[in-house]
Design an enzyme around this catalytic site. Structure first.
Site, PDB file in Angstrom:
ATOM      1  N   VAL A 120     -17.070  37.144  18.091  1.00  0.00           N
ATOM      2  CA  VAL A 120     -17.523  35.774  17.853  1.00  0.00           C
ATOM      3  C   VAL A 120     -17.774  35.231  19.258  1.00  0.00           C
ATOM      4  CG1 VAL A 120     -16.949  33.494  16.953  1.00  0.00           C
ATOM      5  CG2 VAL A 120     -16.237  35.545  15.692  1.00  0.00           C
ATOM      6  N   PRO A 121     -19.037  35.233  19.688  1.00  0.00           N
ATOM      7  CA  PRO A 121     -19.366  35.107  21.112  1.00  0.00           C
ATOM      8  C   PRO A 121     -19.269  33.696  21.690  1.00  0.00           C
ATOM      9  CG  PRO A 121     -21.354  35.267  19.827  1.00  0.00           C
ATOM     10  CD  PRO A 121     -20.218  35.442  18.858  1.00  0.00           C
ATOM     11  N   CYS A 122     -18.057  33.192  21.788  1.00  0.00           N
ATOM     12  CA  CYS A 122     -17.870  31.871  22.383  1.00  0.00           C
ATOM     13  C   CYS A 122     -18.237  31.880  23.869  1.00  0.00           C
ATOM     14  CB  CYS A 122     -16.451  31.369  22.157  1.00  0.00           C
ATOM     15  SG  CYS A 122     -15.167  32.448  22.790  1.00  0.00           S
ATOM     16  N   HIS A 123     -18.359  33.067  24.471  1.00  0.00           N
ATOM     17  CA  HIS A 123     -18.800  33.127  25.868  1.00  0.00           C
ATOM     18  C   HIS A 123     -20.238  32.643  26.031  1.00  0.00           C
ATOM     19  CE1 HIS A 123     -19.926  37.122  24.239  1.00  0.00           C
ATOM     20  NE2 HIS A 123     -20.949  37.057  25.086  1.00  0.00           N
TER      21      HIS A 123
END
Length: 160
Positions: A120-123
């Protein structure tokens, strides 16, 4: 969810530990502390380890894994919004919030509590001025910068 299984893999950003069971991935952790590789016994945990390794190898740009559901419908909407950000792209907290009728603060809280970094690419979420913002996985902003730079380089290489 009680995680009965785990896998541990070495990556360029540190050791990634995947927790889960026969039904789903419960959480992912990025640590600087090394430990022996562990392959995991359950299908979801092994699949997560394989897909994360393939992602770091530049062989995939998204993930297809069963994840433990968010605790609330709103939390799931926020998580889904992060997953919808394209590989190698970045949106500000406010811009992402606008896509789902939420607030930048809610997006920030969802990123801070994200149990599935990388997947879950919160970056891919930054401040409005383009600065990184916070990142709670691995070595914080240094890990976030590495992940973003990796995706941008890989995306550029795919287009050439």
């Amino acid at each position: 969810m009680y995680a009965r299984d785990m896998a541990r893999i070495a990556t360029p950003v540190g050791v990634v530990t995947i927790y889960g069971d026969d039904a789903a991935i419960a959480s992912i952790q990025i640590d600087a502390v090394a430990g022996p590789p562990i392959s995991g016994a359950s299908l979801p945990v092994r699949a997560a380890a394989d897909q994360i390794q393939a992602w770091f190898a530049g062989e995939r740009t998204n993930f297809d894994l069963p994840l433990t559901a968010a605790r609330t419908i709103r939390g799931q909407v926020l998580r889904d919004a992060m997953v919808a950000i394209g590989y190698g792209e970045v949106l500000s907290y406010g811009a992402l919030a606008a896509t789902i009728g939420s607030s930048a603060r809610a997006i920030g809280q969802a990123c801070a509590r994200n149990p599935f970094p990388i997947i879950v690419p919160c970056h891919r979420v930054s401040n409005a001025d383009g600065s990184l913002g916070a990142y709670s996985a691995g070595e914080g902003p240094a890990t976030k910068r590495w992940l973003l730079d990796f995706e941008r380089r890989d995306r550029r290489d795919r287009l050439l």
